[in-house]
Design a protein around this motif. Sequence first.
Motif, PDB file in Angstrom:
ATOM      1  N   GLN A 295       0.843  -1.215   0.000  1.00  0.00           N
ATOM      2  CA  GLN A 295       0.000   0.000   0.000  1.00  0.00           C
ATOM      3  C   GLN A 295       0.874   1.260   0.000  1.00  0.00           C
ATOM      4  OE1 GLN A 295      -2.511  -0.481   3.415  1.00  0.00           O
ATOM      5  NE2 GLN A 295      -3.943  -1.905   2.344  1.00  0.00           N
ATOM      6  N   ILE A 296       1.990   1.181   0.791  1.00  0.00           N
ATOM      7  CA  ILE A 296       2.890   2.347   0.821  1.00  0.00           C
ATOM      8  C   ILE A 296       3.508   2.581  -0.547  1.00  0.00           C
ATOM      9  CG2 ILE A 296       5.105   3.158   1.758  1.00  0.00           C
ATOM     10  CD1 ILE A 296       4.337   1.797   4.393  1.00  0.00           C
ATOM     11  N   GLU A 297       3.883   1.474  -1.195  1.00  0.00           N
ATOM     12  CA  GLU A 297       4.450   1.617  -2.535  1.00  0.00           C
ATOM     13  C   GLU A 297       3.424   2.227  -3.491  1.00  0.00           C
ATOM     14  OE1 GLU A 297       5.837  -2.208  -3.689  1.00  0.00           O
ATOM     15  OE2 GLU A 297       7.664  -2.135  -2.433  1.00  0.00           O
ATOM     16  N   GLN A 298       2.182   1.765  -3.303  1.00  0.00           N
ATOM     17  CA  GLN A 298       1.135   2.320  -4.173  1.00  0.00           C
ATOM     18  C   GLN A 298       0.969   3.819  -3.903  1.00  0.00           C
ATOM     19  OE1 GLN A 298      -2.380   0.016  -3.449  1.00  0.00           O
ATOM     20  NE2 GLN A 298      -1.581  -1.837  -4.545  1.00  0.00           N
ATOM     21  N   VAL A 299       1.006   4.152  -2.581  1.00  0.00           N
ATOM     22  CA  VAL A 299       0.873   5.580  -2.233  1.00  0.00           C
ATOM     23  C   VAL A 299       2.060   6.368  -2.783  1.00  0.00           C
ATOM     24  CG1 VAL A 299       0.889   7.221  -0.312  1.00  0.00           C
ATOM     25  CG2 VAL A 299      -0.514   5.143  -0.194  1.00  0.00           C
ATOM     26  N   ALA A 300       3.266   5.769  -2.663  1.00  0.00           N
ATOM     27  CA  ALA A 300       4.459   6.453  -3.157  1.00  0.00           C
ATOM     28  C   ALA A 300       4.366   6.633  -4.668  1.00  0.00           C
ATOM     29  CB  ALA A 300       5.714   5.628  -2.769  1.00  0.00           C
ATOM     30  N   THR A 301       3.869   5.602  -5.351  1.00  0.00           N
ATOM     31  CA  THR A 301       3.715   5.679  -6.810  1.00  0.00           C
ATOM     32  C   THR A 301       2.722   6.791  -7.168  1.00  0.00           C
ATOM     33  OG1 THR A 301       4.206   3.309  -7.003  1.00  0.00           O
ATOM     34  CG2 THR A 301       3.087   4.371  -8.880  1.00  0.00           C
ATOM     35  N   ALA A 302       1.638   6.791  -6.380  1.00  0.00           N
ATOM     36  CA  ALA A 302       0.611   7.823  -6.639  1.00  0.00           C
ATOM     37  C   ALA A 302       1.183   9.211  -6.389  1.00  0.00           C
ATOM     38  CB  ALA A 302      -0.611   7.558  -5.747  1.00  0.00           C
ATOM     39  N   VAL A 303       1.970   9.328  -5.326  1.00  0.00           N
ATOM     40  CA  VAL A 303       2.574  10.629  -4.992  1.00  0.00           C
ATOM     41  C   VAL A 303       3.515  11.045  -6.116  1.00  0.00           C
ATOM     42  CG1 VAL A 303       4.163  11.802  -3.427  1.00  0.00           C
ATOM     43  CG2 VAL A 303       2.313  10.382  -2.517  1.00  0.00           C
ATOM     44  N   ASN A 304       4.328  10.033  -6.584  1.00  0.00           N
ATOM     45  CA  ASN A 304       5.249  10.327  -7.689  1.00  0.00           C
ATOM     46  C   ASN A 304       4.472  10.792  -8.914  1.00  0.00           C
ATOM     47  OD1 ASN A 304       7.593   9.800  -6.273  1.00  0.00           O
ATOM     48  ND2 ASN A 304       7.549   7.608  -6.814  1.00  0.00           N
ATOM     49  N   GLU A 305       3.403  10.039  -9.158  1.00  0.00           N
ATOM     50  CA  GLU A 305       2.598  10.409 -10.333  1.00  0.00           C
ATOM     51  C   GLU A 305       2.013  11.811 -10.160  1.00  0.00           C
ATOM     52  OE1 GLU A 305      -0.247   7.265 -10.725  1.00  0.00           O
ATOM     53  OE2 GLU A 305       1.183   5.855 -11.639  1.00  0.00           O
ATOM     54  N   LEU A 306       1.522  12.115  -8.954  1.00  0.00           N
ATOM     55  CA  LEU A 306       0.966  13.447  -8.678  1.00  0.00           C
ATOM     56  C   LEU A 306       2.052  14.517  -8.822  1.00  0.00           C
ATOM     57  CD1 LEU A 306      -1.366  12.759  -5.625  1.00  0.00           C
ATOM     58  CD2 LEU A 306      -2.071  13.325  -7.967  1.00  0.00           C
ATOM     59  N   SER A 307       3.265  14.181  -8.349  1.00  0.00           N
ATOM     60  CA  SER A 307       4.369  15.133  -8.416  1.00  0.00           C
ATOM     61  C   SER A 307       4.724  15.426  -9.865  1.00  0.00           C
ATOM     62  CB  SER A 307       5.596  14.555  -7.674  1.00  0.00           C
ATOM     63  OG  SER A 307       6.691  15.419  -7.812  1.00  0.00           O
TER      64      SER A 307
END
Length: 328
Positions: A295-307
């Motif tokens: 889930q953290i990786e997914q959140v990190a991926t989402a954050v990266n994508e948002l960034s």
Amino acid sequence: MFTFLKDVKLKTQLLGLSWITISFFFLVIYISFKYFETAQKESSLQISNAVNTINFVNDQEVTQLWVIRVHYFRSLQDNKYRQTYTNALNTWYANVNKSFKNDGQQSTKERKMAFDAYYQHMRQTETVLDNYANGLISKNELRQWQDKASMLGMDVVDKLNLFTTELSDRVDDSISNSEEKFSSLITMFSIISFLFSVLMLAISFVLSNSIVNPIISIKDAMLKIAEGDLSSKQPEDNGSNELAQLTYSINQTVDKLATIAQGSHSIAENVSSASLALTNVMEESTTNVQIELEQIEQVATAVNELSQTATEVSLNASNAEKATVKHH
């Protein structure tokens, strides 16, 4: 058999067996000594009686007979000794009859008959010699009478010798009987000692088995206990000696060890169950951690994508601003 031994202390059993053995041998020695003493007294009494009889016969019969014979020969030579001879003969015969002891032996009866015959013949001495001196009997008749007197005197001597010989034989027989009794006593003592030794050996065998067999059984049980077998218990007899107490103590120890082992087994099972539960918890925790990491990786991926999106939006805005400025 011998079940009473289980209530007797081992020390008492061993000392009791020794005491019985020693007491028996002392008893046999005492009885043998008394028996031998009695036999010796009987033999000594018989020998003493025989010796006393021989001495009495020598003093009262043999010696006095030779005194009478001396008086007789004197009376043949001198008339004045005839009355002395007759009185000595009567006194000797009266003493013989008074002190004569009839022991039932044939030689004793023959000796008495020889005395009687000698006395009845020799009491005529004074009359025969007077008749010869007075010419009433011939010299030949006197010689015949004297020959018979000599024959009867020799017969008395022979009977006395026979009697003393038989007494000597009795003494020898008494000594031989004493020796035979002593030999029989030794034989009897040997037989009794042998039989008692066999009996003591049998009792010792039973006694040793009653001691050794329980010890061997206890040793085997201890070996099994050392190997971890706590199911082997010793049969308990209703006894009170050391072996019975040792058997009871070993069984009590086995019961306590079995209880401890059973408690340890329960604890081990509980630990095993707890360990299994902890393993399950750890496995669930690991799974949850992995899920959380995903889930953290997914959140990190989402954050990266948002960034990246924000950067692109910012870049696009900057470009738009530049274009607007340039347009104006």
